[in-house]
Design an enzyme around this catalytic site. Structure first.
Site, short mmCIF file in Angstrom:
data_model
loop_
_atom_site.label_atom_id
_atom_site.label_comp_id
_atom_site.label_asym_id
_atom_site.label_seq_id
_atom_site.Cartn_x
_atom_site.Cartn_y
_atom_site.Cartn_z
N SER A 121 25.63 2.48 -46.45
CA SER A 121 24.56 1.75 -47.46
C SER A 121 25.30 0.87 -48.25
CB SER A 121 24.03 2.73 -48.33
OG SER A 121 23.30 2.33 -49.27
N ASP A 175 5.04 10.36 -51.79
CA ASP A 175 5.73 9.23 -51.72
C ASP A 175 6.20 8.67 -50.47
OD1 ASP A 175 6.15 9.94 -54.33
OD2 ASP A 175 8.37 10.65 -54.04
#
Ligand code: ADP
Ligand code: MG
Length: 385
Positions: A61, A175
């Site tokens: 990431s 979500d």
């Protein structure tokens, strides 16, 4: 479902993305089997995927430069029992890979090794669900590359399973549903019991309205006692009322509820029950009277979270009152509470003045400078390239 080995037609590299979300209304209703009304936003988490070494998954990431790499065959032993051995952020994408293989009964030896590189402009820990964005991007990418054939409803469940079991965060399905199934200019009216979702046009832009996000930069944590305590109060309330979930309680039942339980439990119950009703009212009001008319429901939602559910903060309250004083048609904290962000529905031309009024109010109160920006209802997870 059984997966097949990747065929030559299956893409071997590409870019997928999934959005964060704002919950327009319906807070702490999801785990009570109730209603929520979120929309996906233009802030997205992207994943660049290339096929990797055979039998290996590697994740990286942009904000955690050390790669995490392990054999696909080991995922099953790691999750959920030994998840603590994995760096926390990597549990999200690796958890999705695990849940996908497990749920589809796919032999890890039959799928291609993958190398995933994430980058994101979804603020982390602000209540905009960067977690569902990374889950959604991973799920969409691996579903395509491994040719698993799952639809967006199934992929949302995969994301929730990763978050619940591989990360250990006891979140609902809202979500992931927004991240997978969002649509431009629309919200998703979701029944968290049946998972029936309806796409409801919002029409904010046509009405000259913006959704302003005020990120207080006080980060929330789902694992803290406050969130768990609220869930337990809801379960206790439902048990005292003899129903499976607070979804089964209506506003008319509240006087009886008040007699059955202590004051704190009752106020937790009243928030959830009235919030479910506000979601239903918001959908109907939007369709009947247009977006401006939902303002008072946003205000009432905030008051209920502040006074009954006890999850607001001085920063969130100040953001909401200042936005209203600056002309917002409605405002509320959004997300789980104890920090995170507030939203305000406000006329486009009032945004600059409201922004500076909120910045000034925060500075005067000695609070950390907030991060203020507009968001627009956007599409869910997709392949970009
Ligand atoms: P929220 O979903 O409200 O942003 P969460 O605590 O649920 O907050 O999830 C945030 C966590 O998700 C981060 O701490 C990190 O572990 C993980 N995460 C989110 N986006 C990324 C990303 N782009 N790269 C790596 N990890 C990420
Ligand atoms: Mg999250």
């Amino acid at each position: 479902m059984t997966a097949t080995s990747p065929s030559p037609a299956v893409p071997t590299a590409g870019t997928w993305s999934a959005p964060g979300r704002v919950n327009l209304i319906g807070e702490h209703t999801d785990y009570n089997d109730g209603f929520v009304f979120p929309f996906a936003i233009e802030h997205r988490t992207r994943v660049d995927l290339t096929t990797g070494r055979d039998g290996v998954i590697r994740v990286r990431s942009s904000f955690a430069p050390d790669p995490v790499e392990l054999p696909l065959a080991e995922l099953d032993a790691l999750f959920p029992a030994r998840r603590d051995e994995i760096t926390e952020w990597a549990r999200y994408p690796l958890g999705v890979a695990w849940a996908l293989l497990d749920e589809t009964q796919t032999d890890p030896a039959s799928v291609t090794g993958v190398d995933l590189l994430f980058s994101s402009d979804v603020p982390v820990g602000a209540g905009l669900s960067s977690s569902a964005a990374i889950e959604g991007a991973t799920a969409a990418a691996l579903n395509d590359v491994w040719d698993l054939g799952l639809d967006s409803v199934a992929l949302a469940r995969i994301g929730r399973r990763a978050e619940n079991d591989a990360v250990g965060a006891p979140t609902g399905i809202m979500d992931q549903t927004a991240a997978m199934r969002g649509r431009a200019d629309a919200g998703i009216f979701l029944d968290c019991r049946t998972l029936d979702a309806e796409i409801i046009p919002l029409g904010f832009a046509a009405a000259g309205l913006e959704v302003l996000v005020i990120d207080t930069r006080v980060s929330h944590a789902h694992s803290t006692g406050g969130y768990r305590e609220r869930r337990e109060a809801c379960e206790r309330g439902a048990a005292l009322l003899g129903v499976p979930a607070l979804r089964d309680v209506s506003v008319d039942d509240l006087p009886r509820a008040e007699e059955l339980m202590d004051d704190v439990t009752f106020r937790r119950v009243r928030h959830v029950v009235t919030e479910d009703q506000r979601v239903l009212d918001a959908v109907r009001t939007l369709q009947g009277d247009g977006p401006r008319a939902v303002g008072p429901l946003l205000d009432a939602s905030h008051a209920s979270m502040r006074d009954d559910f006890g999850i607001s903060t001085p920063e969130l309250d100040l953001a909401v009152t200042t936005a209203r004083a600056a002309g917002a048609v409605g405002a509320r904290m959004t997300g789980g509470g104890f920090g995170g962000a507030a939203i305000a529905l406000i006329d486009h031309e009032l945004v600059p003045a409201a922004t500076s009024a909120i910045e000034t109010a925060f500075a005067d109160a000695g609070f950390t400078a907030p991060h203020i920006f507009t968001v627009h209802p956007s599409d869910g997870a997709r392949r970009d390239a």
